[in-house]
Design a protein around this motif. Structure first.
Motif, PDB file in Angstrom:
ATOM      1  N   CYS A 116       3.081  -4.807  -5.666  1.00 36.81           N
ATOM      2  CA  CYS A 116       2.831  -4.342  -4.292  1.00 36.81           C
ATOM      3  C   CYS A 116       3.498  -5.233  -3.247  1.00 36.81           C
ATOM      4  N   ASN A 144      -0.862  -5.362  -7.575  1.00 35.03           N
ATOM      5  CA  ASN A 144      -2.079  -4.668  -7.146  1.00 35.03           C
ATOM      6  C   ASN A 144      -3.268  -5.057  -8.021  1.00 35.03           C
ATOM      7  N   LEU A 201      -2.487  -2.138   0.029  1.00 33.83           N
ATOM      8  CA  LEU A 201      -3.292  -1.150  -0.681  1.00 33.83           C
ATOM      9  C   LEU A 201      -4.649  -0.963  -0.011  1.00 33.83           C
ATOM     10  N   GLY A 255      -6.735   1.952  -3.713  1.00 36.91           N
ATOM     11  CA  GLY A 255      -5.982   2.497  -2.589  1.00 36.91           C
ATOM     12  C   GLY A 255      -6.390   3.871  -2.122  1.00 36.91           C
ATOM     13  N   THR A 257       0.917   1.201  -1.996  1.00 32.32           N
ATOM     14  CA  THR A 257       0.884   1.547  -3.410  1.00 32.32           C
ATOM     15  C   THR A 257       1.948   0.781  -4.183  1.00 32.32           C
TER      16      THR A 257
END
Length: 437
Positions: A160, A179, A187, A287, A154
């Motif tokens: 990330c 991300n 993720l 995720g 996360t």
């Protein structure tokens, strides 16, 4: 000059670095809780004690405190200035900042911070979450020059991971991974871990299974686009390999009842629908759930997940990859398994399940095709031997499950006096026994 670092998120802890080296306090070891975070009720008092302990151990005065910018909101000892900083902009894109190297540490005020009491004149520093990861990896590695790659799950929603260059006592950040644009290694891995094991914290178990799997070439383009969409690859072709559109055309991901077709503009699946979404929406979309089904370019589909195993998962509450063991009369064992069967009475060997028996022995077969067999003979275990053959006479499968058949949380010393009903499990499993009251 001594510095103490604090982390208030999951896997919380504290560390001291000075001329004598470094000392680390892991919160989960001190508090006895896995993945303990700053929101735990015992954490505020414990954190104050750890801070005092590290100050006492320092060979020089502690003049700087560093806190990672990823924290648990419920934590009662987070510096208010850190909360203000992160809430304003999780990316730290302050006016005047010209590069990543200027956006990984920042001085904040220790005003109204409970842990600052008694520390005297200190400098309080906020440290980017992934820069802290990279620093721990580099400065504890013993290397004096290194390329450091920090990959997270996360992360802190906007970010990330991070790439840094270590040279001597300096660690320079050179690239931030997001991300939104990828690479989303952690993720997607967390989402797959949730799908397979039920928890994002079981990524270690997922990693252990990779050695037993086989590569499905048709799925690779899809997974690569999930990790790094084509839009990101096209923008940085020197860094990422641009995927062949022919291998992606017609592919799709199914989440529940909805198929998400490959979108050639964004170069991904969920990316087009999340283009205007917040960072946390992007994180929770990628995720939280791995797709239920994947359709490859050739039109074939792959279901993601596992078939439920009644005894392993329901009674024993074990993961699907840790099945129960089979028990079988020695003279017929070669009809179902292969290997050192003449040495299987004490379960010292993992023998192989014959491929044509894999479905029948699903409850007792490991993912790599082995099983921890126990064979029985009429001279040593006459009653159990006869029971196996009696079951075989009725079902055609003289294989039983070698387990106590008690729930995972039951005490070993507890003897059940309740009646048990032995009945055949579904056609693809050996027999099992169930308590009927």
């Amino acid at each position: 000059m001594a510095t103490i670092g604090l982390h208030f998120g999951h896997d919380a802890g504290a560390a001291l670095t000075d001329a004598d080296g470094y000392r680390v306090i892991e919160a989960e070891r001190r508090l006895g809780l896995r993945h303990v975070c700053g929101g735990n009720g015992d954490f505020p008092h414990a954190a104050a004690e750890w801070l005092a302990e590290l100050r006492e151990r320092a060979v020089s005065p502690v003049i700087r405190i560093a806190v990672a910018d990823w924290y648990t909101p419920q934590c009662r000892v987070v510096p208010p200035a850190l909360v203000e900083l992160v809430n304003e902009d999780a990316r730290w894109a302050a006016p005047g900042v010209t590069g990543l190297a200027e956006a990984v540490t920042r001085v904040i005020k220790p005003v109204d911070w409970p842990l600052a009491t008694g520390l005297g004149d200190i400098t309080l520093m906020a440290v980017r979450h992934h820069y802290a990861h990279a620093a721990l990896a580099y400065h504890t590695s013993g290397a004096w020059r290194a390329l450091v790659l920090a990959l997270d799950g996360t992360g802190n929603y906007a970010e990330c991971g991070m790439v840094c260059l270590g040279d001597g006592d300096r660690l320079t950040p050179v690239m931030s991974l997001t991300n939104r644009g990828g690479p989303r290694f952690g993720l997607v891995y967390e989402a797959l871990s949730r799908r397979v094991h039920g928890s994002q914290f079981d990524t270690g178990k997922l990693l252990g299974l990779t050695a037993t799997g086989e590569t499905d070439e048709a799925l690779l383009p899809v997974l690569r686009a999930m990790l790094v969409p084509q839009s990101t690859r096209r923008a940085a072709p020197d860094l990422y390999e641009v995927l062949d559109e022919k291998e992606l055309t017609g592919t799709a991901l199914r989440y529940a009842d909805t198929w998400w077709e490959y979108d050639s503009v964004s170069g991904g699946y969920l990316d087009a629908g999340l283009a205007d979404s917040s960072d946390d929406d992007v994180v929770h979309s990628f995720g939280s759930v791995f797709p239920d089904e994947i359709r490859s370019a050739d039109g074939g589909t792959t279901l993601v997940g596992t078939s439920p195993l009644y005894v392993s998962e329901t009674i024993k509450q074990r993961e699907w990859f840790r099945p129960v063991a089979p028990i079988c009369p020695q003279e017929v064992a070669d009809q179902f398994l292969t290997g050192p069967l003449d040495h299987a009475q004490t379960m010292l060997f993992a023998v192989r399940v014959r491929p044509d028996r894999a479905q029948q022995l699903a409850e007792a077969r490991h993912i790599d095709g082995t099983a921890r067999l126990q064979t029985v003979t009429p001279g040593v275990q006459p009653l159990l031997y006869r029971l196996c053959h009696a079951v075989g006479a009725r079902t055609g499968l003289p294989v039983l499950i070698n387990t106590s058949a008690k729930p995972a949380d039951a005490r070993s010393s507890t003897a059940s006096t309740k009646p048990w009903n032995c009945s055949p499990a579904p056609s693809w499993t050996p027999w099992h026994c169930r308590n009927t009251t």
